[in-house]
Motif scaffolding. Structure first.
Motif, PDB file in Angstrom:
ATOM      1  N   ASN A 199       0.861  -1.179   0.000  1.00 28.19           N
ATOM      2  CA  ASN A 199       0.000   0.000   0.000  1.00 28.19           C
ATOM      3  C   ASN A 199       0.902   1.235   0.000  1.00 28.19           C
ATOM      4  O   ASN A 199       1.313   1.728   1.050  1.00 28.19           O
ATOM      5  N   SER A 200       1.230   1.709  -1.195  1.00 28.94           N
ATOM      6  CA  SER A 200       2.232   2.755  -1.354  1.00 28.94           C
ATOM      7  C   SER A 200       1.921   4.042  -0.584  1.00 28.94           C
ATOM      8  O   SER A 200       2.811   4.591   0.089  1.00 28.94           O
ATOM      9  N   PRO A 201       0.689   4.582  -0.638  1.00 29.44           N
ATOM     10  CA  PRO A 201       0.426   5.847   0.071  1.00 29.44           C
ATOM     11  C   PRO A 201       0.704   5.774   1.569  1.00 29.44           C
ATOM     12  O   PRO A 201       1.130   6.755   2.176  1.00 29.44           O
ATOM     13  N   MET A 202       0.456   4.614   2.169  1.00 27.13           N
ATOM     14  CA  MET A 202       0.658   4.464   3.612  1.00 27.13           C
ATOM     15  C   MET A 202       2.021   3.845   3.946  1.00 27.13           C
ATOM     16  O   MET A 202       2.356   3.679   5.118  1.00 27.13           O
ATOM     17  N   ASN A 203       2.792   3.464   2.919  1.00 25.41           N
ATOM     18  CA  ASN A 203       4.109   2.868   3.113  1.00 25.41           C
ATOM     19  C   ASN A 203       4.039   1.643   4.022  1.00 25.41           C
ATOM     20  O   ASN A 203       4.838   1.473   4.958  1.00 25.41           O
ATOM     21  N   ASN A 204       3.065   0.772   3.742  1.00 25.89           N
ATOM     22  CA  ASN A 204       2.968  -0.460   4.515  1.00 25.89           C
ATOM     23  C   ASN A 204       2.630  -1.653   3.627  1.00 25.89           C
ATOM     24  O   ASN A 204       2.206  -1.502   2.479  1.00 25.89           O
ATOM     25  N   ILE A 205       2.867  -2.836   4.165  1.00 26.35           N
ATOM     26  CA  ILE A 205       2.527  -4.087   3.491  1.00 26.35           C
ATOM     27  C   ILE A 205       1.369  -4.706   4.249  1.00 26.35           C
ATOM     28  O   ILE A 205       1.440  -4.918   5.465  1.00 26.35           O
ATOM     29  N   CYS A 206       0.267  -4.972   3.538  1.00 31.20           N
ATOM     30  CA  CYS A 206      -0.925  -5.556   4.146  1.00 31.20           C
ATOM     31  C   CYS A 206      -0.995  -7.039   3.808  1.00 31.20           C
ATOM     32  O   CYS A 206      -0.883  -7.405   2.633  1.00 31.20           O
ATOM     33  N   LEU A 210       6.095   0.240   7.576  1.00 32.46           N
ATOM     34  CA  LEU A 210       7.446   0.678   7.239  1.00 32.46           C
ATOM     35  C   LEU A 210       7.611   2.144   7.626  1.00 32.46           C
ATOM     36  O   LEU A 210       6.712   2.956   7.404  1.00 32.46           O
ATOM     37  N   GLN A 211       8.754   2.476   8.200  1.00 30.38           N
ATOM     38  CA  GLN A 211       8.991   3.827   8.700  1.00 30.38           C
ATOM     39  C   GLN A 211       9.410   4.768   7.566  1.00 30.38           C
ATOM     40  O   GLN A 211      10.157   4.380   6.666  1.00 30.38           O
ATOM     41  N   LYS A 212       8.943   6.006   7.631  1.00 25.98           N
ATOM     42  CA  LYS A 212       9.327   7.018   6.645  1.00 25.98           C
ATOM     43  C   LYS A 212      10.464   7.902   7.136  1.00 25.98           C
ATOM     44  O   LYS A 212      11.122   8.579   6.346  1.00 25.98           O
ATOM     45  N   GLU A 213      10.687   7.903   8.450  1.00 25.65           N
ATOM     46  CA  GLU A 213      11.735   8.747   9.032  1.00 25.65           C
ATOM     47  C   GLU A 213      12.477   7.966  10.109  1.00 25.65           C
ATOM     48  O   GLU A 213      12.005   6.932  10.585  1.00 25.65           O
ATOM     49  N   GLY A 214      13.649   8.502  10.473  1.00 26.28           N
ATOM     50  CA  GLY A 214      14.413   7.906  11.568  1.00 26.28           C
ATOM     51  C   GLY A 214      15.345   6.804  11.096  1.00 26.28           C
ATOM     52  O   GLY A 214      15.531   6.575   9.904  1.00 26.28           O
ATOM     53  N   ASP A 229      10.082   5.168  -0.898  1.00 34.13           N
ATOM     54  CA  ASP A 229      10.043   4.955  -2.350  1.00 34.13           C
ATOM     55  C   ASP A 229      10.197   3.473  -2.707  1.00 34.13           C
ATOM     56  O   ASP A 229      10.922   3.110  -3.631  1.00 34.13           O
ATOM     57  N   ILE A 230       9.487   2.640  -1.978  1.00 29.96           N
ATOM     58  CA  ILE A 230       9.579   1.199  -2.196  1.00 29.96           C
ATOM     59  C   ILE A 230       8.815   0.814  -3.464  1.00 29.96           C
ATOM     60  O   ILE A 230       7.679   1.231  -3.681  1.00 29.96           O
ATOM     61  N   ARG A 231       9.461  -0.001  -4.292  1.00 33.25           N
ATOM     62  CA  ARG A 231       8.858  -0.433  -5.551  1.00 33.25           C
ATOM     63  C   ARG A 231       8.362  -1.869  -5.461  1.00 33.25           C
ATOM     64  O   ARG A 231       7.461  -2.265  -6.190  1.00 33.25           O
TER      65      ARG A 231
END
Length: 382
Positions: free
Chosen positions: A69-76, A91-95, A101-103
Motif C-alpha cells: 500500500n504505497s500511500p501508507m508505506n505499509n505491506i498488508c 514501514l517507517q518514513k523517518e528515523g 520509495d519502495i517499488r
C-alpha cells in the motif's frame, strides 16, 4: 579487458539469437490439449486507507496474500481463505528505520523481508516489525553505464517479482540508458553475501536497433520484462514484443528460447512517437505479451497476451480496455492450448498462480474490495 568482455558478450548474444530464431519455426497453433475454465473468484476486504489500485503483490504459500500500500508505506497481509486482513507491516518514513520509495518486496520470513527502492537502487532488509536490519546501495555497482557490457534498471511489479535463490536476489525490469558498446538487458542477479552483481537477459532480435530501444519501444508496454521462476529455479522471461520466451539457467549460465506466441500473427513493430494521439493508437492497435507464470501445481506455464483493439474512441477511456488471452505451455515449453478471456477490466500485471488456478486482478465496482478472477487449466477430452 573491457573490450574482451564486450566481444564475448556480443558473441553470446549472436549465439542466443540464432537459437532464438531457429526455435521460432514452430507452428503458431500448437496442440489443443488444454483450455481454461473460470472457477469461483476471490474478494479481499480493504480498509479505508487501502485502495484497490495496487502494483505489487506476493502470494505467500496458500495462506496469505501480501500487497504493498504505497500511500501508507505499509505491506498488508490478507488471509487467502477468508479474504480478511490479518496483519500490517508498517514501514517507517523517518528515523533510523526509514525505508521510502519502495517499488517491491519479497517476504521470505518474518525476520527477512527484502525491499527495493528503484529510484536510489537501494535494497533493504527489514523484519515484520519494520526494523531495518541492513541496507545495500546498488547504485555504485550499476553505474557508470559505460563501464559495463549491459544496461539494466530493475523495476519490480507483481509480474516482475523480487525473488531469492540461494544468496542471490533476482531484480528484473528493463534496460537503463545506453551508450556506445552497451547493450540493453533485463535482469540483475545480486549476491547478498559477496555484494557483487551480474547482469543477464539481453533483449532478443525483435528489438533490432538496440541503440534506439528507448525511442522505439514504449517503456512499460514493451521494455518492461515479466518473468517467472520454475521448479528448477530457472528464470523464464517473456519479452513483450517477442513471440518467444527465454529460459535462463543460473547454474550453467545458458539461455534457451521457445516459441510461446499467440495463434494469430502478432507482427509487433517498433514505433517512434510523433504525437500523443499517435502513440495511443499504436498501443491500442498492437499485441502485447505481458505476464508469464509457472503453475507448480500442474507443471504448466501461462503467458498472457493483450489483444489489439480495433473499435475504440480516443476520447472515451471506457472503450479502450483491451481483451486478454492465455497461452498454455507444458513443462517442456510446448504450446498445448490457448484461451480468450471474457471482456473485463483486467489489471493484468497483477497475476499469479495459486492452488485454485491462475488468478488475475480485475476492477471491482466496490472500492472496499480487491477482486480476482480465477481460471483453472483443464485437459480437453479427446
Amino acid at each position: 579487458m573491457k573490450l574482451i568482455k564486450i566481444v564475448i558478450g556480443l558473441l553470446g548474444v549472436i549465439i542466443f539469437h540464432s537459437c532464438h530464431d531457429e526455435r521460432n519455426s514452430y507452428g503458431r497453433k500448437g496442440t489443443n490439449e488444454y483450455t481454461m475454465e473460470f472457477v469461483e473468484g476471490k474478494m479481499f476486504l480493504l480498509d479505508s486507507m487501502t485502495a484497490q489500485t495496487v502494483n505489487y503483490m506476493q502470494l505467500i504459500g496458500d495462506t496469505s496474500l501480501a500487497i504493498f500500500n504505497s500511500p501508507m508505506n505499509n505491506i498488508c497481509l490478507f488471509d487467502w481463505v477468508t479474504g480478511k486482513e490479518k496483519l500490517k507491516i508498517r514501514l517507517q518514513k523517518e528515523g533510523p528505520n526509514a525505508v521510502n520509495d519502495i517499488r517491491g518486496f519479497y517476504i521470505q520470513s518474518k525476520d527477512s523481508i527484502w525491499l527495493y527502492n528503484d529510484w536510489k537502487k537501494d535494497v533493504y532488509l527489514v523484519d515484520a516489525d519494520g526494523i531495518l536490519r541492513e541496507k545495500r546501495c546498488l547504485q555504485k555497482l550499476l553505474y557508470p553505464i559505460v563501464e559495463r557490457s549491459y544496461s539494466v534498471s530493475p523495476f519490480p511489479q507483481t509480474n516482475v517479482p523480487i525473488e531469492r535463490v540461494g544468496n542471490k536476489l533476482i531484480l528484473q525490469g528493463m534496460n537503463d540508458v545506453l551508450s556506445n558498446g552497451v547493450l540493453p538487458a533485463a535482469t540483475v542477479l545480486y549476491d547478498w553475501n559477496t555484494n557483487k552483481l551480474d547482469i543477464e537477459n539481453p533483449y532478443p532480435s525483435v528489438y533490432a536497433n538496440k541503440d534506439k530501444i528507448n525511442d522505439e519501444w514504449n517503456t512499460f508496454a514493451y521494455r518492461q520484462v515479466p518473468y517467472t521462476l520454475n521448479n528448477k529455479k530457472e528464470i523464464v522471461s517473456g519479452f513483450p514484443a517477442s513471440d518467444s520466451i527465454v529460459v535462463y539457467n543460473m547454474n550453467t549460465d545458458s539461455y534457451t528460447s521457445f516459441f510461446a506466441g499467440y495463434s494469430e500473427e502478432t507482427n509487433i513493430k517498433p514505433y517512434i512517437s510523433t504525437s500523443r494521439t499517435a502513440t495511443q493508437r499504436n498501443y491500442l492497435e498492437q499485441y502485447q505479451y505481458t505476464s508469464v507464470l509457472y503453475d507448480t501445481y500442474r507443471d504448466l506455464y501461462y503467458r498472457l497476451v493483450v489483444l489489439p483493439k480495433v473499435d475504440y474512441d480516443l476520447n472515451d477511456i471506457t472503450t479502450q480496455q483491451k481483451d486478454l488471452a492465455v497461452i498454455i505451455l507444458n513443462k517442456d515449453f510446448k504450446k498445448v492450448g490457448e484461451y480468450c478471456l471474457e471482456h473485463d477490466r483486467y489489471m493484468y500485471i497483477n497475476a499469479f498462480v495459486a492452488s485454485e488456478g491462475l488468478c488475475i486482478n480485475v476492477f471491482s465496482e466496490d472500492d472496499d474490495y480487491l477482486k480476482f478472477k480465477i481460471l483453472k487449466a483443464i485437459k480437453n477430452e479427446k
